[in-house]
Design a protein around this motif. Structure first.
Motif, PDB file in Angstrom:
ATOM      1  N   VAL A   7      37.832  26.835  28.019  1.00 29.70           N
ATOM      2  CA  VAL A   7      36.848  26.126  27.202  1.00 29.70           C
ATOM      3  C   VAL A   7      37.277  24.720  26.800  1.00 29.70           C
ATOM      4  O   VAL A   7      36.440  23.900  26.444  1.00 29.70           O
ATOM      5  CB  VAL A   7      36.463  26.934  25.941  1.00 29.70           C
ATOM      6  N   GLY A   8      38.566  24.420  26.820  1.00 27.99           N
ATOM      7  CA  GLY A   8      39.034  23.070  26.514  1.00 27.99           C
ATOM      8  C   GLY A   8      39.010  22.700  25.047  1.00 27.99           C
ATOM      9  O   GLY A   8      39.106  21.536  24.696  1.00 27.99           O
ATOM     10  N   ASP A   9      38.891  23.681  24.158  1.00 29.61           N
ATOM     11  CA  ASP A   9      38.822  23.417  22.719  1.00 29.61           C
ATOM     12  C   ASP A   9      39.442  24.619  21.998  1.00 29.61           C
ATOM     13  O   ASP A   9      39.084  25.754  22.291  1.00 29.61           O
ATOM     14  CB  ASP A   9      37.355  23.236  22.320  1.00 29.61           C
ATOM     15  N   ARG A  14      28.096  30.424  28.307  1.00 35.14           N
ATOM     16  CA  ARG A  14      27.715  29.079  28.735  1.00 35.14           C
ATOM     17  C   ARG A  14      26.334  29.078  29.373  1.00 35.14           C
ATOM     18  O   ARG A  14      25.578  28.130  29.215  1.00 35.14           O
ATOM     19  CB  ARG A  14      28.745  28.495  29.709  1.00 35.14           C
ATOM     20  N   LEU A  31      26.666  19.125  22.081  1.00 35.29           N
ATOM     21  CA  LEU A  31      27.807  18.502  22.742  1.00 35.29           C
ATOM     22  C   LEU A  31      28.440  17.488  21.803  1.00 35.29           C
ATOM     23  O   LEU A  31      27.785  16.550  21.357  1.00 35.29           O
ATOM     24  CB  LEU A  31      27.377  17.818  24.040  1.00 35.29           C
ATOM     25  N   SER A  84      36.327  14.071  19.437  1.00 34.66           N
ATOM     26  CA  SER A  84      37.077  15.267  19.056  1.00 34.66           C
ATOM     27  C   SER A  84      37.623  15.093  17.645  1.00 34.66           C
ATOM     28  O   SER A  84      37.763  13.982  17.139  1.00 34.66           O
ATOM     29  CB  SER A  84      38.213  15.509  20.047  1.00 34.66           C
ATOM     30  N   LEU A 139      41.886  17.379  31.114  1.00 39.98           N
ATOM     31  CA  LEU A 139      40.840  18.118  30.399  1.00 39.98           C
ATOM     32  C   LEU A 139      39.468  17.480  30.606  1.00 39.98           C
ATOM     33  O   LEU A 139      38.477  18.181  30.773  1.00 39.98           O
ATOM     34  CB  LEU A 139      41.174  18.215  28.911  1.00 39.98           C
ATOM     35  N   LYS A 140      39.429  16.166  30.627  1.00 40.03           N
ATOM     36  CA  LYS A 140      38.148  15.480  30.872  1.00 40.03           C
ATOM     37  C   LYS A 140      37.656  15.781  32.286  1.00 40.03           C
ATOM     38  O   LYS A 140      36.475  16.038  32.503  1.00 40.03           O
ATOM     39  CB  LYS A 140      38.302  13.983  30.651  1.00 40.03           C
ATOM     40  N   SER A 143      36.277  19.245  32.449  1.00 41.01           N
ATOM     41  CA  SER A 143      34.969  19.368  31.792  1.00 41.01           C
ATOM     42  C   SER A 143      33.834  18.906  32.704  1.00 41.01           C
ATOM     43  O   SER A 143      32.676  19.234  32.461  1.00 41.01           O
ATOM     44  CB  SER A 143      34.949  18.593  30.477  1.00 41.01           C
ATOM     45  N   SER A 197      31.380  22.670  36.712  1.00 41.61           N
ATOM     46  CA  SER A 197      30.446  23.664  36.174  1.00 41.61           C
ATOM     47  C   SER A 197      31.263  24.812  35.590  1.00 41.61           C
ATOM     48  O   SER A 197      32.459  24.941  35.854  1.00 41.61           O
ATOM     49  CB  SER A 197      29.528  24.179  37.284  1.00 41.61           C
ATOM     50  N   VAL A 198      30.620  25.643  34.825  1.00 43.64           N
ATOM     51  CA  VAL A 198      31.293  26.794  34.222  1.00 43.64           C
ATOM     52  C   VAL A 198      31.912  27.677  35.302  1.00 43.64           C
ATOM     53  O   VAL A 198      33.060  28.107  35.199  1.00 43.64           O
ATOM     54  CB  VAL A 198      30.293  27.616  33.367  1.00 43.64           C
ATOM     55  N   ARG A 209      34.923  25.895  36.920  1.00 40.29           N
ATOM     56  CA  ARG A 209      36.069  25.884  35.999  1.00 40.29           C
ATOM     57  C   ARG A 209      36.703  27.263  35.929  1.00 40.29           C
ATOM     58  O   ARG A 209      37.917  27.399  35.895  1.00 40.29           O
ATOM     59  CB  ARG A 209      35.606  25.424  34.622  1.00 40.29           C
TER      60      ARG A 209
END
Length: 174
Positions: free
Chosen positions: A28-30, A74, A83, A87, A108-109, A112, A115-116, A119
């Motif tokens: 998820v990157g977060d 997602r 969105l 951050s 990470l960028k 992102s 697509s889900v 990834r």
């Protein structure tokens, strides 16, 4: 659920939570969203805990549950998800850590941009180091689909990353 099952589940959660959280972050990157994904995964696991036969071999099952929850969530909120543009400020990292922070942010960028599903494929193939067949089983698709989708995802990452670091290779060795 009887007390022995509850204790077994609690022991599993204590041992598995740090790894689950790191793996969820890759998806998820977060960190906050990763915590939510871990919680959803553990709830799903708890619901089926009594039916699971081998509590000592849950890594694969838990990973599959996590990836499928990630994809489902997602898909469900694709059009209504808010969105964030900026951050939340993080504490200033230690000086020795700052050298790789820029690379991590760029990576990470780039992730992102996928697509889900792409990834998820990159996570399973290169972070979890699973075989194409294992990924196909988890993603409920053919091995050929895994190969072609992973190839497209890597092409996108190459375009996004440009000359950063070593070249990405589709066999996972680069």
């Amino acid at each position: 659920m009887d007390e022995a099952c509850k204790e077994g589940f609690a022991r599993y959660v204590v041992g598995a939570r740090p790894t689950l959280r790191r793996n969820a972050f890759v998806l998820v990157g977060d960190w906050f969203a990763a915590d939510d994904l871990v919680q959803q995964t553990l709830i799903a696991l708890y619901r089926s805990w009594e039916r699971l036969e081998r509590h000592d071999a849950l890594c694969t099952y838990t990973r599959t549950v996590m990836v499928r929850l990630f994809i489902d969530e997602r898909r469900r909120h694709r059009w209504t998800r808010e969105l964030l543009q900026d951050s939340v400020p993080e504490p200033v990292p230690e000086p020795e850590d700052t050298t790789r922070v820029g690379d991590r942010l760029v990576l990470l960028k780039a992730l992102s941009a996928l697509s889900v599903r792409q990834r998820s494929l990159v996570y399973l193939r290169y972070w979890e180091d699973l075989s194409i067949e294992d990924v196909a089983r988890i993603m409920d698709c053919s091995a050929a689909t895994v190969r072609s989708s992973t190839s497209r995802a890597l092409r996108i990452l190459r375009d996004r990353l440009g000359g950063l670091g070593a070249p990405l290779r589709e066999d996972g060795s680069g």
